[in-house]
Write an enzyme that holds these catalytic residues in place. Structure first.
Site, PDB file in Angstrom:
ATOM      1  N   GLY A 130       0.771  -1.230   0.000  1.00 64.38           N
ATOM      2  CA  GLY A 130       0.000   0.000   0.000  1.00 64.38           C
ATOM      3  C   GLY A 130       0.804   1.282   0.000  1.00 64.38           C
ATOM      4  N   GLY A 131       2.084   1.232  -0.368  1.00 63.53           N
ATOM      5  CA  GLY A 131       2.896   2.447  -0.386  1.00 63.53           C
ATOM      6  C   GLY A 131       2.464   3.417  -1.471  1.00 63.53           C
TER       7      GLY A 131
ATOM      8  N   ASN B 113       5.337  -3.597  -8.211  1.00 63.91           N
ATOM      9  CA  ASN B 113       5.726  -4.304  -6.984  1.00 63.91           C
ATOM     10  C   ASN B 113       6.256  -5.704  -7.263  1.00 63.91           C
ATOM     11  OD1 ASN B 113       4.028  -3.220  -3.994  1.00 63.91           O
ATOM     12  ND2 ASN B 113       4.715  -1.990  -5.705  1.00 63.91           N
TER      13      ASN B 113
ATOM     14  N   ARG C 214       7.229   6.286  -9.082  1.00 62.88           N
ATOM     15  CA  ARG C 214       6.265   6.157  -7.991  1.00 62.88           C
ATOM     16  C   ARG C 214       5.748   7.523  -7.539  1.00 62.88           C
ATOM     17  NH1 ARG C 214       6.658   0.975  -4.200  1.00 62.88           N
ATOM     18  NH2 ARG C 214       5.053   2.259  -3.234  1.00 62.88           N
TER      19      ARG C 214
ATOM     20  N   HIS D 277      11.283  -4.685   4.046  1.00 68.48           N
ATOM     21  CA  HIS D 277       9.847  -4.936   3.911  1.00 68.48           C
ATOM     22  C   HIS D 277       9.464  -5.494   2.548  1.00 68.48           C
ATOM     23  CE1 HIS D 277       5.682  -4.457   5.021  1.00 68.48           C
ATOM     24  NE2 HIS D 277       5.431  -3.598   4.049  1.00 68.48           N
TER      25      HIS D 277
END
Length: 289
Positions: free
Chosen positions: A38-39, A47, A186, A267
């Protein structure tokens, strides 16, 4: 859909309920759904850019943009975000006439995958969860990485500097792996006017905020111990967004859960340790054949 040079379909949008969901496909065989995190500026293809082609050699890989991201509709039910995301991609499987699929989810997408296994267990085959959200989140203060993630659209609003700091200081173990081009792409995606006006990932607020928080913590849901799907949890031991101790929580509560802790990894396991991740996924899913 038409194919690109690497075999990934160019993608298409389908109607799921009252929303449009964009997805791409590659390969053939047992269905595998890849659910992104969810970034800011996230999407399915970005992703999983280091995984799709490899996994598509053995599986039918379906990669949606979750609601709120990429080219999908931007509305997310903030009273129950994980449940809403699960309903959206579960509905996508219905539209695609895929009765059952392996679910692979990172962070936000991992929480959505786990929620679908609770809400509609018949749709899930095996689960692979990488640093999933919603694991003990109400039992301690948010991590510095999660605070950075949740504050991206608040205060002075989004900025390239904010995004670069989150990606390099919180998302990965080795900041040097984050390129300027990745930050630029992004950042551009994060500035979608619909997203800035209504960010999909944010702190619950209002009178029902506490109820929403508890609903988003799977360790408080008694159904977690009944999720009997074979599950592989992969967690980076240097994860600065979701605490690696969440992996142990899942292994202790879920009856068929294996745990793999990846050293020197943050992460974004599927991107930072792509070869390791692809091998683990292939071996784990091949067991089910």
């Amino acid at each position: 859909m038409t194919s690109t040079d690497n075999g990934v379909e160019a993608g298409r949008t389908v109607r799921v309920g009252d929303r449009d969901i964009f997805y791409t496909e590659a390969g053939s065989g047992p269905a595998v759904v890849l659910l992104h995190g969810g970034g800011p500026g996230a999407s399915g293809l970005s992703n999983y850019s280091r995984n799709i082609e490899v996994l598509a050699r053995r599986f039918r890989v379906i990669v949606p943009d979750l609601p709120g991201y990429g080219r999908s509709s931007k509305r997310v039910d903030q009273s129950d975000p994980f449940g809403d995301l699960a309903a959206a991609f579960g509905g996508l499987l219905d539209v695609l006439e895929v009765p059952r699929a392996h679910l692979i989810g990172n962070s936000y997408g991992g929480a959505a995958a786990l929620r679908l296994a609770m809400d509609r267990p018949e749709q899930a085959e095996r689960l692979i969860l990488m640093g999933p959200g919603g694991i003990g989140t109400t039992r301690s203060l948010p991590t510095e990485g999660l605070r950075a993630l949740l504050s991206y659209y608040t205060g002075a609003g989004p900025s390239r500097e904010k995004l670069a700091r989150f990606l390099r200081e919180h998302l990965v173990y080795d900041a040097a792996t984050i390129t300027e081009d990745m930050i630029d792409a992004r950042y551009r995606a994060s500035l979608d006017p619909e997203v800035t006006a209504n960010p999909p990932l944010r702190r619950p607020s209002g009178p029902a905020a506490l109820r929403t928080l508890w609903r988003m913590d799977f360790t408080r849901d008694p159904r977690l111990r009944s999720v009997a799907h074979r599950t592989l949890v992969i967690w980076g031991e240097a994860d600065r967004v979701n605490r690696p101790g969440g992996g142990r929580m899942l292994a202790e509560r879920m009856p068929n859960c294996d745990l793999y802790l990846a050293a020197r990894t943050g992460h974004w396991v599927q991107w930072e340790r792509a070869d390791l991740f692809n091998d683990l996924v292939g071996a784990f899913l091949d067991e089910s054949r």
